[in-house]
Design an enzyme around this catalytic site. Sequence first.
Site, PDB file in Angstrom:
ATOM      1  N   CYS A  20      -7.361   3.761  -5.536  1.00  0.00           N
ATOM      2  CA  CYS A  20      -8.224   3.855  -4.365  1.00  0.00           C
ATOM      3  C   CYS A  20      -8.206   5.304  -3.886  1.00  0.00           C
ATOM      4  O   CYS A  20      -7.183   5.985  -3.993  1.00  0.00           O
ATOM      5  CB  CYS A  20      -7.719   2.927  -3.252  1.00  0.00           C
ATOM      6  SG  CYS A  20      -8.718   2.935  -1.740  1.00  0.00           S
ATOM      7  N   SER A  21      -9.327   5.767  -3.395  1.00  0.00           N
ATOM      8  CA  SER A  21      -9.373   7.080  -2.753  1.00  0.00           C
ATOM      9  C   SER A  21     -10.437   7.007  -1.670  1.00  0.00           C
ATOM     10  O   SER A  21     -11.594   7.333  -1.893  1.00  0.00           O
ATOM     11  CB  SER A  21      -9.706   8.177  -3.767  1.00  0.00           C
ATOM     12  OG  SER A  21      -9.777   9.438  -3.137  1.00  0.00           O
ATOM     13  N   ASP A  60      -3.529   4.802  -2.824  1.00  0.00           N
ATOM     14  CA  ASP A  60      -4.642   5.379  -2.071  1.00  0.00           C
ATOM     15  C   ASP A  60      -4.523   6.898  -2.001  1.00  0.00           C
ATOM     16  O   ASP A  60      -3.441   7.475  -2.194  1.00  0.00           O
ATOM     17  CB  ASP A  60      -4.663   4.788  -0.655  1.00  0.00           C
ATOM     18  CG  ASP A  60      -6.074   4.677  -0.093  1.00  0.00           C
ATOM     19  OD1 ASP A  60      -6.991   5.326  -0.627  1.00  0.00           O
ATOM     20  OD2 ASP A  60      -6.257   3.934   0.891  1.00  0.00           O
ATOM     21  N   TRP A  65       0.835  -1.213   0.000  1.00  0.00           N
ATOM     22  CA  TRP A  65       0.000   0.000   0.000  1.00  0.00           C
ATOM     23  C   TRP A  65       0.862   1.252   0.000  1.00  0.00           C
ATOM     24  O   TRP A  65       1.874   1.335   0.712  1.00  0.00           O
ATOM     25  CB  TRP A  65      -0.881  -0.032   1.238  1.00  0.00           C
ATOM     26  CG  TRP A  65      -1.825   1.130   1.445  1.00  0.00           C
ATOM     27  CD1 TRP A  65      -3.123   1.194   1.058  1.00  0.00           C
ATOM     28  CD2 TRP A  65      -1.550   2.354   2.139  1.00  0.00           C
ATOM     29  NE1 TRP A  65      -3.692   2.395   1.466  1.00  0.00           N
ATOM     30  CE2 TRP A  65      -2.743   3.130   2.129  1.00  0.00           C
ATOM     31  CE3 TRP A  65      -0.427   2.889   2.758  1.00  0.00           C
ATOM     32  CZ2 TRP A  65      -2.828   4.394   2.720  1.00  0.00           C
ATOM     33  CZ3 TRP A  65      -0.505   4.146   3.347  1.00  0.00           C
ATOM     34  CH2 TRP A  65      -1.700   4.876   3.315  1.00  0.00           C
ATOM     35  N   ASP A 110     -14.929   1.588   0.318  1.00  0.00           N
ATOM     36  CA  ASP A 110     -14.464   1.087   1.612  1.00  0.00           C
ATOM     37  C   ASP A 110     -15.536   0.274   2.321  1.00  0.00           C
ATOM     38  O   ASP A 110     -15.264  -0.369   3.335  1.00  0.00           O
ATOM     39  CB  ASP A 110     -14.042   2.260   2.505  1.00  0.00           C
ATOM     40  CG  ASP A 110     -12.621   2.722   2.224  1.00  0.00           C
ATOM     41  OD1 ASP A 110     -11.890   2.025   1.499  1.00  0.00           O
ATOM     42  OD2 ASP A 110     -12.240   3.797   2.722  1.00  0.00           O
ATOM     43  N   GLY A 135     -11.634   4.333  -0.810  1.00  0.00           N
ATOM     44  CA  GLY A 135     -12.562   3.479  -1.552  1.00  0.00           C
ATOM     45  C   GLY A 135     -12.797   4.072  -2.920  1.00  0.00           C
ATOM     46  O   GLY A 135     -11.877   4.235  -3.719  1.00  0.00           O
ATOM     47  N   LYS A 177      -1.313  -0.808  -4.138  1.00  0.00           N
ATOM     48  CA  LYS A 177      -2.608  -0.152  -3.938  1.00  0.00           C
ATOM     49  C   LYS A 177      -2.308   1.331  -3.736  1.00  0.00           C
ATOM     50  O   LYS A 177      -1.663   1.722  -2.772  1.00  0.00           O
ATOM     51  CB  LYS A 177      -3.320  -0.730  -2.714  1.00  0.00           C
ATOM     52  CG  LYS A 177      -4.682  -0.113  -2.437  1.00  0.00           C
ATOM     53  CD  LYS A 177      -5.329  -0.773  -1.216  1.00  0.00           C
ATOM     54  CE  LYS A 177      -6.667  -0.137  -0.873  1.00  0.00           C
ATOM     55  NZ  LYS A 177      -7.274  -0.753   0.329  1.00  0.00           N
TER      56      LYS A 177
END
Length: 728
Positions: free
Chosen positions: A518-519, A473, A406, A540, A521, A471
Amino acid sequence: MSISINERTFALHTKNTTYMMQADDYGYLLHLYYGRKAILPPEYLLVKKDRGFSGNPYDALKDRTYSLDVLPQEFPYDGSGDFRSTSFSLHTQEGVYGCDLRFKKAEVIQGKTVLKGLPAMREVNAESLEITLEDSFLHLEVILAYSVYEDVDIITRSVRIINHGQPIIIDNIKSASLDFVCGNYDVISFYGRHTMERIPNRQAIQHGIYKVSSKRGISSHQYNPALILCSHDATETSGDAYSMNFVYSGSFEALVEGDQYNQKRMAMGIAADYFAYPLGKEETFYAPEVMLSYSFEGLTKLSQNLHQGMNKYLIRDPYQGELRPILINSWESCYFDFDGEAIYQLAKSAKDCDIDMVVMDDGWFGKRNNDDAGLGDWYVNEEKLGESLASLTHRIHELGMKFGIWFEPECINEDSDLYRKHPDYALKVPGRKFIRSRDQLVLDFSRHEVVDAIFNQVCDVLDHAEIDYIKWDFNRSISDLYSSTTMQGKVMYDYVLGLYDFLARLIKRYPSLLIEGCSGGGGRFDAGMLYYTPQIWLSDNTDAIDRLTIQYGSSFIYPISSFGSHVSAVPNHQNGRITPMNTRAVVSMSGSFGYELDITKLSDDDRATIKNQVKTFKNYASLIHHGLYYRLTNPLHDEVGAYAFVSEDQNEALIFAVRIITQSARYAHFIKVEGLEKDACYKDDQGHFYEANVLKTQGLPLIIEQGEYQAYTIHLTKLKGEKENGKN
């Protein structure tokens, strides 16, 4: 040829649709038509009549029947006498607003002109039309670019502004606009919030402006950068439907206006909030691309156009033609409380269930044991892991597992070494108390040196460990919009260019790396991010029943293969709901599929169930990711959430259904099935026979068993030759 030019009339043709425009005698570019396939330009749709206070261009002399305030236009702009919503506004250094754009030339090109620094549908098989409009007084050129993707009924639009004169400020720029001279239409937009994104909202367009937008610096949880305009009577399988989808990940506006004469205008582009872009002499501004599609067969066909178009021409997938790895993520299993051995044991248990990859989520770097420290310090906390990242990833690869990690590269905590060294790297107004969100600030990605600093840190991690996936984010919106070096009206747009530059360089350096966007979710689930990240964490919220609605709304625009979707533990960590393991798996299989729970604490029976679920998904994955998608019910209103995947040759279908509402004294629920071949007969895996015509008109019975939220999986294969006799 998909593009034809007849003097100053221009036509774009896809497999089933035609788009026409015309430069008239005054040099104004008028919109003629977008709809079913057509040959002759319908100039008779341009009704000219004296409209009172609707002004007339000077060139029209005494002709009061000619007014841009009522005529359909391709690129409406301020200064033309059109008082409806416009696509282009500017002002000069002297404070003069508006311009006067006239047709200069048109050119057909093979492929398409690159939008500098921006994602766009690839030029493969595309033919493009570029129309140049000119303001001879300002020495300004506006190039409208149209690209035709004939096989998927998609036309893209984008705009380039080239300034050959004195400096100007661009105040507003919309990449696409469509005018409709008649018709009763509904608009469908997609609203939501964190953990409940992209809920469809349909309402009639009357008078005035219906607008959805984001000024958050991201496309947002609240509104998605996509609109559908459909005839009032349109259904999933019938009626006219038009879509606009923005290939951009920042602030946006999308609107539909009903004017004084019941005409409609639909437009999409960059949000005007915090946007005042200076353009000097011989500089060019590139407005992002918008995907357009039209269907006269209802909403399902429109969605299928977009799904196929994105999969074929937009999404870059390092696993092209192969199944992406099924993963288990550490977040809901241990949050920040883990070490290297815990991740290894998670991977070991996952391997026993035939899961392909383990992902170590937030908490592995800097001094990161909660969410108020460490962002910006992308070095491995070996003391916490108890080993190096190279050691951990090597051990996991020796299991035959892939490894993911992540990152949140765009944000920074005040409690970080990077912030203490470079507080100016964060977006914040000098001398003013700033807004925190999740105890973090946003880095100024409008500055190349900031992007480079984070890029180098991330690459140092990736270069020294065996990492197959990241991932990506981003857990807050952009506020306190002030850059210490970038001119302020440019910051929002240049920030997104910085993000795209980072991602493009990362992909070039690590071409086999799978990136999941992802942001928080689904806060940045858009076509711009899909260009770089072939899957995006849908929400999320991992609750299966809420996910039915989130997936339903998302499916109107985005391909199912792009949905990051995982089975999580119960009671669900977001809403406390308890759903059966089978139901959670059925819902999660409508996406990239994975797990978000502590598999090490499950019973042997549960792990055996997971192993069987993984096998089931792998059997059906090709049909799920590449088949035609059909929404069979609306989970917002119906008792059952149901949908189907049908192979393009109609030889195979997979139907998923989940009971949302439980009532006593109900014995069956009937689902009408779309997409099967007319007059054909199908058989399920239990040997039961069904006629497609009957399934379409009467439905497939779902036998109701006791218990809440029961799920159903029905796999159908078409019988070859004459219909066989069989008994259910």
